[in-house]
Design a protein around this motif. Structure first.
Motif, PDB file in Angstrom:
ATOM      1  N   ASP A  34       0.838  -1.203   0.000  1.00 32.58           N
ATOM      2  CA  ASP A  34       0.000   0.000   0.000  1.00 32.58           C
ATOM      3  C   ASP A  34       0.873   1.254   0.000  1.00 32.58           C
ATOM      4  O   ASP A  34       1.208   1.796   1.060  1.00 32.58           O
ATOM      5  CB  ASP A  34      -0.906  -0.009   1.234  1.00 32.58           C
ATOM      6  CG  ASP A  34      -1.958   1.086   1.204  1.00 32.58           C
ATOM      7  OD1 ASP A  34      -1.883   1.962   0.314  1.00 32.58           O
ATOM      8  OD2 ASP A  34      -2.854   1.071   2.066  1.00 32.58           O
ATOM      9  N   PRO A  35       1.268   1.754  -1.160  1.00 32.53           N
ATOM     10  CA  PRO A  35       2.135   2.935  -1.230  1.00 32.53           C
ATOM     11  C   PRO A  35       1.553   4.154  -0.519  1.00 32.53           C
ATOM     12  O   PRO A  35       2.304   4.967   0.034  1.00 32.53           O
ATOM     13  CB  PRO A  35       2.269   3.191  -2.737  1.00 32.53           C
ATOM     14  CG  PRO A  35       2.039   1.860  -3.366  1.00 32.53           C
ATOM     15  CD  PRO A  35       1.000   1.192  -2.506  1.00 32.53           C
ATOM     16  N   ALA A  36       0.229   4.278  -0.502  1.00 30.90           N
ATOM     17  CA  ALA A  36      -0.385   5.463   0.107  1.00 30.90           C
ATOM     18  C   ALA A  36      -0.127   5.532   1.609  1.00 30.90           C
ATOM     19  O   ALA A  36      -0.124   6.614   2.203  1.00 30.90           O
ATOM     20  CB  ALA A  36      -1.889   5.469  -0.171  1.00 30.90           C
ATOM     21  N   ARG A  37       0.089   4.379   2.229  1.00 28.90           N
ATOM     22  CA  ARG A  37       0.296   4.337   3.676  1.00 28.90           C
ATOM     23  C   ARG A  37       1.737   4.030   4.066  1.00 28.90           C
ATOM     24  O   ARG A  37       2.056   3.931   5.258  1.00 28.90           O
ATOM     25  CB  ARG A  37      -0.613   3.266   4.299  1.00 28.90           C
ATOM     26  CG  ARG A  37      -2.091   3.498   4.062  1.00 28.90           C
ATOM     27  CD  ARG A  37      -2.911   2.344   4.607  1.00 28.90           C
ATOM     28  NE  ARG A  37      -2.677   2.121   6.032  1.00 28.90           N
ATOM     29  CZ  ARG A  37      -3.164   1.086   6.715  1.00 28.90           C
ATOM     30  NH1 ARG A  37      -3.892   0.178   6.092  1.00 28.90           N
ATOM     31  NH2 ARG A  37      -2.916   0.952   8.003  1.00 28.90           N
ATOM     32  N   ALA A  38       2.622   3.917   3.080  1.00 30.26           N
ATOM     33  CA  ALA A  38       3.970   3.418   3.350  1.00 30.26           C
ATOM     34  C   ALA A  38       4.846   4.405   4.117  1.00 30.26           C
ATOM     35  O   ALA A  38       5.689   4.023   4.901  1.00 30.26           O
ATOM     36  CB  ALA A  38       4.648   3.031   2.040  1.00 30.26           C
TER      37      ALA A  38
END
Length: 278
Positions: free
Chosen positions: A32-36
């Motif tokens: 999940d790049p948005a939460r990384a």
């Protein structure tokens, strides 16, 4: 370009900026790049190791392989990555000292099989085998914040605990310098500490009295089951503990040899994380 698996985990979060500081380009894999919340200098790539996309290796020269190592899924993941990575220059796999000592517990066995897959893949390889992480002592967090009584299963072995930053720096070194192909590096801290002594050090750093209590294995198992842990995982952990007794206290000089400095100590770790325990 270095592809880093496990980029948002304990080691990956330390490793990614280290590699970038050394001038490497980094492709950090995450579900999940948005939460990384990764270093903005890195190229963040979405991916699922349960269905590894070989396109993630496009333009990649070296791969840092890190999965959970627990159960068959971790082994299948690492085999898939190794099979797809035949065109890269170097694979660096994070394993465990349990393999070094020939242990046959479930965790060590999975890592041993994954090591073999990496060796057979074709590119140059390096294996890193760290011992028990200092970060594992975050399991004491609620007890420290509560009554200050640290309960551990009876027979908990002395351990040369290793700081995750030391592991990450060793990984960064072997990923960015030559001379490590075909080598296996066991990694530990600089001294073996009993669990009682670890509790004392943490208490000294926090400036409060912590109490060390050994509890029967049956009580520890019941507690873990109460937390919702699968019985197979619990059995694997206790089998690991039984087989590692006497091995965990062995100290290796890898950190000093590769990094030119002493390993970080448990007191260093406690000071760094004192605010978390407060």
């Amino acid at each position: 370009m270095i592809l880093v698996l496990g980029s948002t985990g304990k080691i990956g979060r330390e490793l990614v900026p280290m590699l970038l500081d050394k001038g490497a380009r980094v492709r950090a894999l995450t579900r999940d790049p948005a939460r990384a919340r990764l270093d903005p200098r890195a190229e963040v790539a979405a991916g699922d190791l349960d269905a590894f996309d070989p396109a993630l290796l496009d333009g990649v020269d070296r791969v840092f392989i890190l999965t959970s190592g627990h159960g068959s899924d971790g082994l299948a993941q690492e085999r898939a990555v190794a099979k797809a990575a035949t065109g890269v220059d170097r694979l660096v796999k994070l394993s465990t000292t349990g393999v070094h000592f020939g242990q046959t517990d479930p965790i060590s066995s999975v890592h041993a099989a994954a090591e073999e897959a990496v060796r057979e893949a074709g590119p140059d390889w390096t294996i890193l085998r760290p011992g028990t992480f200092m970060d594992n002592r975050f399991a004491w967090l609620h007890a420290v914040r509560g009554d200050g009584v640290i309960r551990v299963p009876e027979g908990d072995p002395a351990s040369a605990l290793v700081h995750v930053r030391d592991i990450a720096e060793v990984a960064a070194t072997v990923l960015t310098t030559d001379g490590h192909a075909g080598k296996t590096h066991p990694i530990t801290g600089g001294e073996a500490l009993t669990t009682r002594r670890q509790v004392e050090i943490l208490g000294d750093v926090l400036g409060r009295q912590l109490t060390y209590v050994e509890e029967p294995e049956a009580d520890a198992r019941a507690k873990m089951l109460g937390y919702g842990w699968p019985a197979s995982t619990i059995e694997g952990l206790f089998e690991l503990k039984r087989q590692s007794a006497g091995n965990e206290e062995i100290v290796f000089d890898t950190v000093r040899e590769l990094l030119g400095r002493a390993p970080l100590t448990f007191a260093d770790w406690a000071r760094e994380n004192a605010a978390t325990f407060a």
